[in-house]
Design an enzyme around this catalytic site. Sequence first.
Site, short mmCIF file in Angstrom:
data_model
loop_
_atom_site.label_atom_id
_atom_site.label_comp_id
_atom_site.label_asym_id
_atom_site.label_seq_id
_atom_site.Cartn_x
_atom_site.Cartn_y
_atom_site.Cartn_z
N SER A 256 3.25 -4.18 -8.51
CA SER A 256 4.23 -4.00 -7.01
C SER A 256 3.03 -3.26 -5.88
CB SER A 256 4.85 -3.15 -7.33
OG SER A 256 5.92 -2.86 -6.32
N TYR B 149 11.56 4.11 4.92
CA TYR B 149 10.24 3.62 5.62
C TYR B 149 10.86 3.85 7.07
CZ TYR B 149 6.84 5.68 2.39
OH TYR B 149 6.18 6.04 0.82
N ARG C 236 11.08 -6.73 0.95
CA ARG C 236 11.82 -5.69 0.14
C ARG C 236 12.53 -4.42 0.56
NH1 ARG C 236 8.00 -1.37 -3.77
NH2 ARG C 236 9.16 -3.17 -5.49
#
Length: 368
Positions: free
Chosen positions: A22, A185, A233
């Site tokens: 990851s 984000y 993601r």
Amino acid sequence: MSTLFTPLVLRSLEIPNRAWMSPMCMYSAESQGPDAGVPTDFHLAHLADRAAGGLGMVMVEATAVRPDGRISPWDLGLWNARQEAGLARVVSAVRSHGAVAAIQLAHAGRKASVDKPWLGSRPVAPADGGWATVGPSAEPFHDHPAPTALTVEEIGQLVRDFAAAAERSLAAGFQVVEVHGAHGYLLNSFLSPAANHRTDAYGGSLENRMRFPLEVVDAVRAVWPEHLPVLFRTSATDWLSENADDAREGWTAEDTVRLAKELQARGVDLLDVSTGGMVHDASIPAAPDYQVPFAERVRQETGLPTAAVGLILESAQAEEIVASGRADAVFLGRQLLREPYWAHRAAEELGGASRWPDQYGYAVARRR
């Protein structure tokens, strides 16, 4: 035979196994000057060692598409040729060990410009080398300064910035590109009503809130080769709707299924399913496999391949996730910091094929 150590084919790319690294920020690049955002010898050693550790895919940390997109001033970036050249060196090392080289392209939005986590992750002021942040609305994250709401013209420029970074990723030799739409984000903050309070075409309805992330995906897919995969993601939930005592509106698992269908229609090949990060005080029931059901649901309801993440620690645990069809692959994070050669151990325990580097393999065989 171990399912975890069978290949996975996405488009024409064969990934040798389903245990992947990851993206994890290392906060180790120069913060300013000509080498700002350029990978260092630390990044090279760190990522090459995980590839030597037998993983099928190694993904570089969240890499900012422009300077104000960095989580911290010490993050990697990919907005210039110097950064591209440094990442090409990393790609070469990763691929030399038989792993697929992947990169996550990101913009941190309202959660940008913070200090290193071991120094408290506090906001870094412009006077101290930080910068003013941007977001869908002037809604701050926790105790961070309020961001400036992006204009429609600025959103259009960001779409082009993601596409330009994808082109640089390809030139550097990456085989997989992932668009970061998770953890509060920038793209994730447009998706969630907890952060997006806009009243124009980029806010309000789910369709409008998905518009910017989907425009980024379209732009990246347009410049990425047809034979190579694009990943996305997501944070499958903000962990607000799951708590009956929390009245705040947030992104839900149902929303994620709808997003997955849109991503699939636009050529995304796998959804990397995480959760959380939108609100600082969400109640999250963290435990082994706690995020796996979200990956499983997307896979079952859309047919889109998924990868599961979060507190995946043991070989039998990872094997069960992929062998039972709950996800197509697993991303490991902190466990690989503790145990870089986790995949070799897992292969031995599960009866899978272990890809030791030649320089190590002969010695391992002799030890036996």
